[in-house]
Design a protein around this motif. Structure first.
Motif, PDB file in Angstrom:
ATOM      1  N   LYS C  86      -2.344   1.229  11.531  1.00 45.13           N
ATOM      2  CA  LYS C  86      -2.723   1.412  10.125  1.00 45.13           C
ATOM      3  C   LYS C  86      -3.610   0.263   9.680  1.00 45.13           C
ATOM      4  O   LYS C  86      -3.424  -0.846  10.205  1.00 45.13           O
ATOM      5  CB  LYS C  86      -1.481   1.526   9.251  1.00 45.13           C
ATOM      6  CG  LYS C  86      -0.617   0.256   9.168  1.00 45.13           C
ATOM      7  CD  LYS C  86      -0.989  -0.652   8.033  1.00 45.13           C
ATOM      8  CE  LYS C  86      -0.625  -2.069   8.294  1.00 45.13           C
ATOM      9  NZ  LYS C  86      -1.199  -3.074   7.437  1.00 45.13           N
ATOM     10  N   ILE C 170       0.303  -0.769   1.682  1.00 45.77           N
ATOM     11  CA  ILE C 170       0.058   0.530   2.314  1.00 45.77           C
ATOM     12  C   ILE C 170       1.350   1.092   2.920  1.00 45.77           C
ATOM     13  O   ILE C 170       1.595   2.301   2.872  1.00 45.77           O
ATOM     14  CB  ILE C 170      -1.060   0.382   3.400  1.00 45.77           C
ATOM     15  CG1 ILE C 170      -1.603   1.732   3.793  1.00 45.77           C
ATOM     16  CG2 ILE C 170      -0.589  -0.410   4.601  1.00 45.77           C
ATOM     17  CD1 ILE C 170      -2.680   2.217   2.887  1.00 45.77           C
ATOM     18  N   HIS C 171       2.176   0.215   3.443  1.00 40.57           N
ATOM     19  CA  HIS C 171       3.464   0.659   3.995  1.00 40.57           C
ATOM     20  C   HIS C 171       4.359   1.234   2.900  1.00 40.57           C
ATOM     21  O   HIS C 171       5.034   2.234   3.085  1.00 40.57           O
ATOM     22  CB  HIS C 171       4.202  -0.514   4.653  1.00 40.57           C
ATOM     23  CG  HIS C 171       3.573  -0.962   5.930  1.00 40.57           C
ATOM     24  ND1 HIS C 171       3.641  -0.242   7.084  1.00 40.57           N
ATOM     25  CD2 HIS C 171       2.854  -2.073   6.226  1.00 40.57           C
ATOM     26  CE1 HIS C 171       3.006  -0.884   8.056  1.00 40.57           C
ATOM     27  NE2 HIS C 171       2.523  -1.993   7.563  1.00 40.57           N
ATOM     28  N   ILE C 173       3.389   2.432   0.081  1.00 35.40           N
ATOM     29  CA  ILE C 173       2.786   3.677  -0.414  1.00 35.40           C
ATOM     30  C   ILE C 173       3.124   4.818   0.545  1.00 35.40           C
ATOM     31  O   ILE C 173       3.498   5.913   0.129  1.00 35.40           O
ATOM     32  CB  ILE C 173       1.256   3.495  -0.548  1.00 35.40           C
ATOM     33  CG1 ILE C 173       0.943   2.392  -1.570  1.00 35.40           C
ATOM     34  CG2 ILE C 173       0.589   4.814  -0.921  1.00 35.40           C
ATOM     35  CD1 ILE C 173      -0.505   1.918  -1.560  1.00 35.40           C
ATOM     36  N   ASP C 174       3.026   4.538   1.828  1.00 36.67           N
ATOM     37  CA  ASP C 174       3.382   5.563   2.810  1.00 36.67           C
ATOM     38  C   ASP C 174       4.838   5.987   2.661  1.00 36.67           C
ATOM     39  O   ASP C 174       5.165   7.176   2.720  1.00 36.67           O
ATOM     40  CB  ASP C 174       3.129   5.023   4.224  1.00 36.67           C
ATOM     41  CG  ASP C 174       3.582   6.026   5.280  1.00 36.67           C
ATOM     42  OD1 ASP C 174       3.018   7.140   5.303  1.00 36.67           O
ATOM     43  OD2 ASP C 174       4.514   5.721   6.027  1.00 36.67           O
ATOM     44  N   LEU C 177       5.163   8.353  -0.187  1.00 40.19           N
ATOM     45  CA  LEU C 177       4.740   9.718   0.149  1.00 40.19           C
ATOM     46  C   LEU C 177       5.791  10.399   1.024  1.00 40.19           C
ATOM     47  O   LEU C 177       5.966  11.615   0.991  1.00 40.19           O
ATOM     48  CB  LEU C 177       3.385   9.686   0.857  1.00 40.19           C
ATOM     49  CG  LEU C 177       2.233   9.193  -0.034  1.00 40.19           C
ATOM     50  CD1 LEU C 177       0.951   9.020   0.789  1.00 40.19           C
ATOM     51  CD2 LEU C 177       1.995  10.152  -1.201  1.00 40.19           C
ATOM     52  N   SER C 305      -1.676  12.228   5.216  1.00 45.23           N
ATOM     53  CA  SER C 305      -0.855  11.321   4.453  1.00 45.23           C
ATOM     54  C   SER C 305      -1.375   9.883   4.588  1.00 45.23           C
ATOM     55  O   SER C 305      -1.363   9.110   3.627  1.00 45.23           O
ATOM     56  CB  SER C 305       0.578  11.446   4.964  1.00 45.23           C
ATOM     57  OG  SER C 305       1.427  10.597   4.274  1.00 45.23           O
ATOM     58  N   LYS C 308      -4.304   9.542   2.335  1.00 40.98           N
ATOM     59  CA  LYS C 308      -3.828   9.515   0.950  1.00 40.98           C
ATOM     60  C   LYS C 308      -3.292   8.124   0.591  1.00 40.98           C
ATOM     61  O   LYS C 308      -3.513   7.626  -0.512  1.00 40.98           O
ATOM     62  CB  LYS C 308      -2.725  10.559   0.789  1.00 40.98           C
ATOM     63  CG  LYS C 308      -2.340  10.769  -0.642  1.00 40.98           C
ATOM     64  CD  LYS C 308      -1.660  12.110  -0.825  1.00 40.98           C
ATOM     65  CE  LYS C 308      -1.402  12.365  -2.308  1.00 40.98           C
ATOM     66  NZ  LYS C 308      -0.758  13.671  -2.498  1.00 40.98           N
ATOM     67  N   ALA C 309      -2.603   7.496   1.549  1.00 37.81           N
ATOM     68  CA  ALA C 309      -2.074   6.149   1.305  1.00 37.81           C
ATOM     69  C   ALA C 309      -3.212   5.157   1.077  1.00 37.81           C
ATOM     70  O   ALA C 309      -3.137   4.295   0.199  1.00 37.81           O
ATOM     71  CB  ALA C 309      -1.192   5.718   2.477  1.00 37.81           C
TER      72      ALA C 309
END
Lengths: 340, 340, 340, 340
Positions: C86, C170-171, C173-174, C177, C305, C308-309
């Motif tokens: 990522k 980002i983690h 946010i993931d 989701l 996904s 999106k993140a």
């Protein structure tokens, strides 16, 4: 809270004498006849009448929020020291009016009771911070989260509470002013919320979950979470993050020292209500307020800070409802643009 | 455990190659046909046949305790390195016979697998102790407590287990020899127990709860608790108390990093079985044993210590059953009186 | 991370065979000569050359973020399955371009590795949530906080990282989701930050502490904290608050099961780096990606996904820098006003 | 403790009035002049004189252990209710003599103050046990461990304390009688100890670490650890293990709700002294004793139990010193052989 304050001053504040109590509520007066009158406490249905009681030197105000300010002002006008439950008012202007009167009566002790300032854990954290153990405190996270009350009482209550930020987060805001300094200047606030369990809260412009973000002009940040739907109990947690360490208060909530091991795992119970968690803070508050009145020593928190907390809480509540971020200049005036 | 060892050596021990597996049990062989054979592992019903397998350099023994020693000795006689599950035997004499053979084969690596020696937390504690962080370790408390198995399987199992001190506390005894030193000399042992859930254990001279006390000639003390009736899961906890501090391992058991907050409180789940807690220790054991064989480096624990652990466990078990305290002189001989 | 992935696929992923590795960095190649080459791994200085290696079926990309997307696309064009660290890119458009290519190659497995999706604790929490243990998840708090690196390395790193929300949050946010559903639609984002330890971060439009608020159109709320100045170690904590309960992951960080009692109190150590905390998640990721490639089974998380993140992370980063709250309609288009 | 009791009865026991205090120690009397006399408390150097004070209805005895029993008896003879600090005496016979006098004065309230019986956590655990949450309580572990006092004061103190089991473990023994039932019959005791920090304790027949094992005729087991060398602070921990669950009290000691995160890890502080941990238990004790005297209601614990605790503590101390296990029949008589 009125009953608790009365008993605390009656039984657990050796230097104070509880001489009178008043309530317009007949059920409360009935309770007082049983619990207070036998110890010589005079009872009144009318606050104004009580103020005329001989020997009365200080009043503790734990009435409905809507009359806090009026009763505080009347108390000062009758030359009584005043300990008033938070908030002074849900209105910034009315809160300020209390300060204005107090400013003219510097010989009176006037305090708005933010109980966490008297809690042993918060005090320990503050002393450790002051002693430099975490470097420069830079970010503060704090939450006031109530256990879900399935009766939905809090919907009706929301009509007068000033909203979740003024009612609950006010404590977290006060802590911020304590840990970051009372002169911290707000640069922006933004907030969002939802009604996960009680959509009816919307008709009173309130929410049952809310998250708020406060940025100060010196770069410090505070963020708050308030909720009315905790399943396990009261969860009031704070962390202060500095450049060399972090302090948490209540990151592992527990009602006592017991752990239960059974086939569901290892479990502890937590406080169910605010008072379960802060009982001794209220006792300390009663004793320290009494000492300040009797010895004419400084109060542990000043009144201006209480108004400032209402000001920030109201801005967060407005941001919550409008969905807009709000900006402020160094003088505290609202501006339309972000200050970068 | 045989299956787990096989898979660990097959999949999680890069420097080892699993070439063969044996079991007298047809169901186990069936399992092996699915899980091992496809990866080139040769299967045997007979251990002796397997020993003749070409390319075999080391054996891992996870059979019934009653044949541990015999298979270990046969392995050594066939010039194989041996990793044997604990205990070597429930009999001190038989355990000693393994050592005697091993002593004649110093080029072979022979280890009795005490998995906690390979656990990251125990190793961290041991290193901290060695580094002096707790001063002189003086008292050790350790427990091996299994989750209650309501099928009562452990009653039948007790017939061959050697008793709760030899079966369970052997780990705690081994830890004691690790933390206090393998040359620690026992001065006395005493033990009591009960059958709180399974009175039938008494017919096999066993108990479902037992507490043992071991005193060493240098004054150090170890005390152990073993149980087969934990409601929440596996609870293997150790504390090492020194003159300047204390180390605990697993004083707050948890299966992972999750906490559940619900109307019963705040809860975490804990390991249900020994392997849940020590899975990675077994993987480490497999890798380190392999490295010692391949590189001809010393093993992390010596075989004599394993026999000594059985000796202490057996004494505790005897004290448990007779109700008598037992005394030993510096040479390890039993005496009738206390040494003051 | 490249080294770790290589070793994980070499040693801890039984069904995978590591056949090649590439790096433009000579020191890394030197390391690979010692640690990979002896086990038959072919080494390349050039990624494109490696793609031509016979027998290569899948690539794992752990290069600089700036070439992630390009290498992923080249991999797919060479008909390789792709596991990419990522983020795919710090740019939403470039991230999208990876999806576009992948969409044309549905026979290839293409995954962006969000390690927390493979962590046993997060999985346990997600399963408990799915099983209804907390009612309707309504608020999520998550933080990714790194230990302070006093070398200030992260200042130079910030030039290319995409900023603290794209790099760290980002983690979180993931996870949002994952826990709220991949189809959750963002309604607004707002963020604030400061530079408590490294003012120089400002020249790369970054901060060392940042708090972000994300509101979804269905009323759910997520709020994030990212920091690069934790004193004790890595603190990645998440709580999911539902209408009937709450789940926390890592609210009590600990590196292992050891507690140290000394004259400063009772203490535990915590992970120092991301990998200390998530080592086994990376191993699980390697094994599950391998299984999906070999068995042609669905991947545990989809590529959309991941984009999106990045989209949410970039919006938070923009809000952090401009100081402005951003609003989005149900189609994901930015609008100028709040949706009430 | 005398000062603390005096202040608790003066300030925190609303229904009690502190009318007098006595001490043969001039420094203590000096302290009392400052802290008690201003509130109308009459001071005496002589206990006998104080007993003649008009209006005195109850005495609290917190003198040297050696005069506890004598003062308690004198108090009863003067028709006063008596609250006596534990133990009544280090001698079983003298303890019994207090009971004998009390038996003749059933109208007087006579209580030996075991503070843990008044602690909120212990009470919660006991209620949960009574409510059946752990099935049948079968094993109890309890420890009383003091912080190391580097002045070595406790060596001199050991001369009169009755030894570590009578001085420290008496609390754990009392808890055992509370949780297992006051009529539990001891079957055997055995104990070992060492002098890890203070070899000089041996000249007073005492140790600084001791572990004791008590077996009851109904099969229940209690085991105790007492120490005077804890580095972190006071560690008084109890666990009650039943057939369906376990309760622990203070398995995670903490002085308050603060955690400190710094470069040494995550840390909390713990109580430094007995009173830090049990302050509120003493206040509850004062209030409940007062209520029992004024309302003529039963005391929460009976005097016989206090003597039984001394009896068990003395046997453990004898076993500690002689190294011998001791056996008792159902009538409490010592026997020479184990009862199987």
């Amino acid at each position: 809270m009125g009953k608790r304050h009365a008993l605390n001053f009656l039984e657990r504040t050796p230097r104070a004498e509880l001489v009178a109590a008043s309530s317009p509520d007949l059920a409360e007066l009935e309770w007082a006849k049983t619990h207070l009158a036998p110890f010589g406490v005079k009872l009144y249905q009318n606050y104004d009448d009580m103020l005329k009681q001989e020997g009365l030197e200080a009043v503790v105000i734990a009435s409905a929020t809507s009359v806090h300010a009026e009763q505080a002002i009347k108390g000062m006008e009758a030359e009584k020291h005043v300990l008033c439950e938070k908030p002074l008012s849900t209105s910034v202007e009315i809160s300020q009016s209390v300060i204005d009167v107090a400013a003219k009566k510097p010989h009176l002790k006037v305090m708005c009771g933010f109980s966490r300032r008297f809690d042993a854990s918060y005090r320990d954290a503050e002393q450790k911070m002051k002693a430099g153990s975490i470097g420069v405190p830079s970010v503060l996270r704090s939450q006031t989260c109530d256990k879900l009350d399935p009766t939905g009482f809090f919907v009706a209550y929301a009509q007068f509470s000033g909203g979740i930020f003024v009612d609950c987060s006010i404590h977290d805001i006060d802590l911020t002013l304590w840990f970051f300094g009372a002169d911290s200047k707000v640069k922006s606030v933004s907030a969002v919320g939802n009604t996960a369990v009680e959509p009816d809260l919307r008709k009173h412009n309130d929410r049952d979950n809310a998250v708020g973000l406060v940025e100060f002009h010196d770069g410090r940040i505070a963020y708050f979470y308030a909720s009315r739907m905790m399943a396990a109990g009261q969860e009031d947690t704070t962390e202060i993050i500095g450049t060399r360490g972090k302090l948490t208060v209540n990151s592992q909530p527990a009602i006592n020292h017991v752990h239960i091991y059974d086939d569901t795992g290892v479990r502890r119970e937590i406080p169910q209500h605010y008072y379960d968690r802060f009982e001794y803070a209220f006792v300390t508050e009663a004793n320290e307020f009494t000492a300040a009145c009797l010895d004419n020593t400084p109060l542990p928190l000043d009144l201006e800070s209480a108004v400032k907390a209402v000001r920030i809480g109201s801005a967060l509540q407005e941001s919550l409802i409008t969905g807009k971020k709000m900006f402020f200049d160094l003088q505290g005036n609202r501006t339309e643009v972000a200050h970068l």
